[in-house]
Motif scaffolding. Structure first.
Motif, PDB file in Angstrom:
ATOM      1  N   GLY A  84       0.588  -1.261   0.112  1.00 22.28           N
ATOM      2  CA  GLY A  84       0.154   0.078   0.075  1.00 22.28           C
ATOM      3  C   GLY A  84       0.547   1.635   0.057  1.00 22.28           C
ATOM      4  O   GLY A  84       0.305   2.159   0.346  1.00 22.28           O
ATOM      5  N   SER A  85       2.040   1.258   0.325  1.00 14.35           N
ATOM      6  CA  SER A  85       3.060   2.641   0.113  1.00 14.35           C
ATOM      7  C   SER A  85       4.534   1.767  -0.740  1.00 14.35           C
ATOM      8  O   SER A  85       4.486   0.781  -0.384  1.00 14.35           O
ATOM      9  CB  SER A  85       3.612   2.423   1.143  1.00 14.35           C
ATOM     10  OG  SER A  85       4.669   3.971   1.486  1.00 14.35           O
ATOM     11  N   THR A  86       4.591   2.561  -1.344  1.00  9.67           N
ATOM     12  CA  THR A  86       6.518   2.804  -1.506  1.00  9.67           C
ATOM     13  C   THR A  86       7.340   3.036  -0.703  1.00  9.67           C
ATOM     14  O   THR A  86       8.260   2.819  -1.046  1.00  9.67           O
ATOM     15  CB  THR A  86       6.552   3.738  -3.196  1.00  9.67           C
ATOM     16  OG1 THR A  86       6.533   5.156  -2.146  1.00  9.67           O
ATOM     17  CG2 THR A  86       5.821   3.440  -3.850  1.00  9.67           C
ATOM     18  N   ASP A  87       6.778   3.179   0.301  1.00 12.65           N
ATOM     19  CA  ASP A  87       7.927   3.391   1.829  1.00 12.65           C
ATOM     20  C   ASP A  87       9.166   2.375   2.232  1.00 12.65           C
ATOM     21  O   ASP A  87       9.745   2.443   2.139  1.00 12.65           O
ATOM     22  CB  ASP A  87       7.036   3.202   3.084  1.00 12.65           C
ATOM     23  CG  ASP A  87       7.104   4.875   3.442  1.00 12.65           C
ATOM     24  OD1 ASP A  87       6.882   5.900   2.043  1.00 12.65           O
ATOM     25  OD2 ASP A  87       5.532   5.626   3.891  1.00 12.65           O
ATOM     26  N   THR A  88       8.204   0.839   1.928  1.00  9.50           N
ATOM     27  CA  THR A  88       9.143   0.004   1.753  1.00  9.50           C
ATOM     28  C   THR A  88       9.794  -0.622   0.456  1.00  9.50           C
ATOM     29  O   THR A  88      10.367  -2.146   0.778  1.00  9.50           O
ATOM     30  CB  THR A  88       8.857  -1.120   2.831  1.00  9.50           C
ATOM     31  OG1 THR A  88       7.350  -1.930   1.360  1.00  9.50           O
ATOM     32  CG2 THR A  88       7.485  -0.917   3.809  1.00  9.50           C
ATOM     33  N   LEU A  89      10.126  -0.014  -0.432  1.00  6.01           N
ATOM     34  CA  LEU A  89      10.315  -0.658  -1.988  1.00  6.01           C
ATOM     35  C   LEU A  89      11.920  -0.235  -1.734  1.00  6.01           C
ATOM     36  O   LEU A  89      12.328   0.932  -1.310  1.00  6.01           O
ATOM     37  CB  LEU A  89       9.425  -0.090  -2.833  1.00  6.01           C
ATOM     38  CG  LEU A  89       9.812  -0.425  -3.813  1.00  6.01           C
ATOM     39  CD1 LEU A  89       8.809  -1.680  -4.048  1.00  6.01           C
ATOM     40  CD2 LEU A  89       8.898   0.088  -4.886  1.00  6.01           C
ATOM     41  N   THR A  90      12.578  -1.568  -2.364  1.00  3.64           N
ATOM     42  CA  THR A  90      14.389  -1.751  -2.188  1.00  3.64           C
ATOM     43  C   THR A  90      14.630  -2.280  -3.207  1.00  3.64           C
ATOM     44  O   THR A  90      13.888  -2.776  -3.982  1.00  3.64           O
ATOM     45  CB  THR A  90      14.670  -1.996  -0.858  1.00  3.64           C
ATOM     46  OG1 THR A  90      14.561  -3.162  -0.721  1.00  3.64           O
ATOM     47  CG2 THR A  90      14.539  -1.742   0.297  1.00  3.64           C
ATOM     48  N   PRO A  91      15.296  -1.970  -3.957  1.00  5.95           N
ATOM     49  CA  PRO A  91      16.003  -2.436  -5.438  1.00  5.95           C
ATOM     50  C   PRO A  91      15.878  -3.978  -4.731  1.00  5.95           C
ATOM     51  O   PRO A  91      15.642  -5.034  -5.667  1.00  5.95           O
ATOM     52  CB  PRO A  91      17.450  -1.930  -5.122  1.00  5.95           C
ATOM     53  CG  PRO A  91      17.691  -0.579  -4.948  1.00  5.95           C
ATOM     54  CD  PRO A  91      16.424  -0.417  -3.587  1.00  5.95           C
ATOM     55  N   GLY A  92      16.372  -4.572  -3.526  1.00  6.94           N
ATOM     56  CA  GLY A  92      16.908  -5.709  -2.873  1.00  6.94           C
ATOM     57  C   GLY A  92      15.408  -6.742  -3.696  1.00  6.94           C
ATOM     58  O   GLY A  92      15.135  -8.015  -4.289  1.00  6.94           O
ATOM     59  N   ALA A  93      14.178  -5.903  -2.587  1.00  7.99           N
ATOM     60  CA  ALA A  93      13.299  -7.176  -3.116  1.00  7.99           C
ATOM     61  C   ALA A  93      12.828  -7.340  -4.710  1.00  7.99           C
ATOM     62  O   ALA A  93      12.213  -7.684  -4.757  1.00  7.99           O
ATOM     63  CB  ALA A  93      12.073  -5.793  -1.632  1.00  7.99           C
ATOM     64  N   ILE A  94      13.288  -5.824  -5.000  1.00 10.61           N
ATOM     65  CA  ILE A  94      12.050  -5.505  -6.575  1.00 10.61           C
ATOM     66  C   ILE A  94      13.484  -7.227  -7.080  1.00 10.61           C
ATOM     67  O   ILE A  94      13.172  -8.451  -7.798  1.00 10.61           O
ATOM     68  CB  ILE A  94      12.809  -4.801  -7.377  1.00 10.61           C
ATOM     69  CG1 ILE A  94      11.821  -3.785  -6.638  1.00 10.61           C
ATOM     70  CG2 ILE A  94      12.536  -4.958  -9.245  1.00 10.61           C
ATOM     71  CD1 ILE A  94      11.778  -2.414  -7.114  1.00 10.61           C
ATOM     72  N   ALA A  95      14.795  -6.921  -7.124  1.00 11.75           N
ATOM     73  CA  ALA A  95      15.653  -8.131  -7.812  1.00 11.75           C
ATOM     74  C   ALA A  95      15.302  -9.301  -7.213  1.00 11.75           C
ATOM     75  O   ALA A  95      15.532 -10.343  -8.393  1.00 11.75           O
ATOM     76  CB  ALA A  95      17.010  -7.509  -7.457  1.00 11.75           C
ATOM     77  N   GLY A  96      14.783 -10.018  -6.085  1.00  2.39           N
ATOM     78  CA  GLY A  96      15.109 -10.684  -5.265  1.00  2.39           C
ATOM     79  C   GLY A  96      13.878 -11.749  -6.331  1.00  2.39           C
ATOM     80  O   GLY A  96      13.939 -13.066  -5.631  1.00  2.39           O
TER      81      GLY A  96
END
Length: 136
Positions: A99-111
């Motif tokens: 529900g937010s971009t606050d917890t978005l990290t490159p590592g979470a995307i890449a994983g």
């Protein structure tokens, strides 16, 4: 400028930041999230002959710093476009879930990205190198 194929539709919230023959960069409309594919030469020896490949990276810029994650390398521009699209879709899934971009990290995307046309690394597993840099 080398355009994307007509059948490539960007996921909601993403814009094209830069398209060149050797670089593709897309940015999320809110915040400093970017996904990028850069054509690099085959200077590093690989177990097979290859003159060039595409490095796929996810980056989050915040004020004076940037967090970056190398997702991997693919063999063709088409595979790079597909990898970037996968990154954008994964980021959108994470935003919908949280529900937010606050917890978005490159590592979470890449994983969660499965690269098609991936170039095998000389070491086992995919290289997902994380870097944090400060800009002066």
């Amino acid at each position: 400028m080398s355009p994307l194929p007509e059948d490539v539709q960007l996921p909601s919230g993403w814009v094209c930041k830069r398209i060149e023959t050797d670089e593709l960069v897309f940015a999320h409309g809110t915040g400093g999230l970017e996904v990028e594919a850069t054509c690099v030469d085959g200077a590093q020896p690989l177990p097979f002959e290859l003159t060039q490949c595409w490095e796929v990276t996810c980056r989050l810029r915040a004020r004076e710093s940037a967090s970056e994650c190398s997702i991997g390398r693919v063999t063709t521009r088409a595979a790079a476009v597909e990898a970037l699209r996968s990154c954008m879709e994964q980021a959108n899934r994470l935003v919908r879930r949280d529900g937010s971009t606050d917890t978005l990290t490159p590592g979470a995307i890449a994983g969660e990205i499965d690269l098609r046309g991936e170039i095998p690394s000389p070491t086992s597993g995919r290289d997902t190198t994380h870097r944090t840099t400060l800009r002066h």
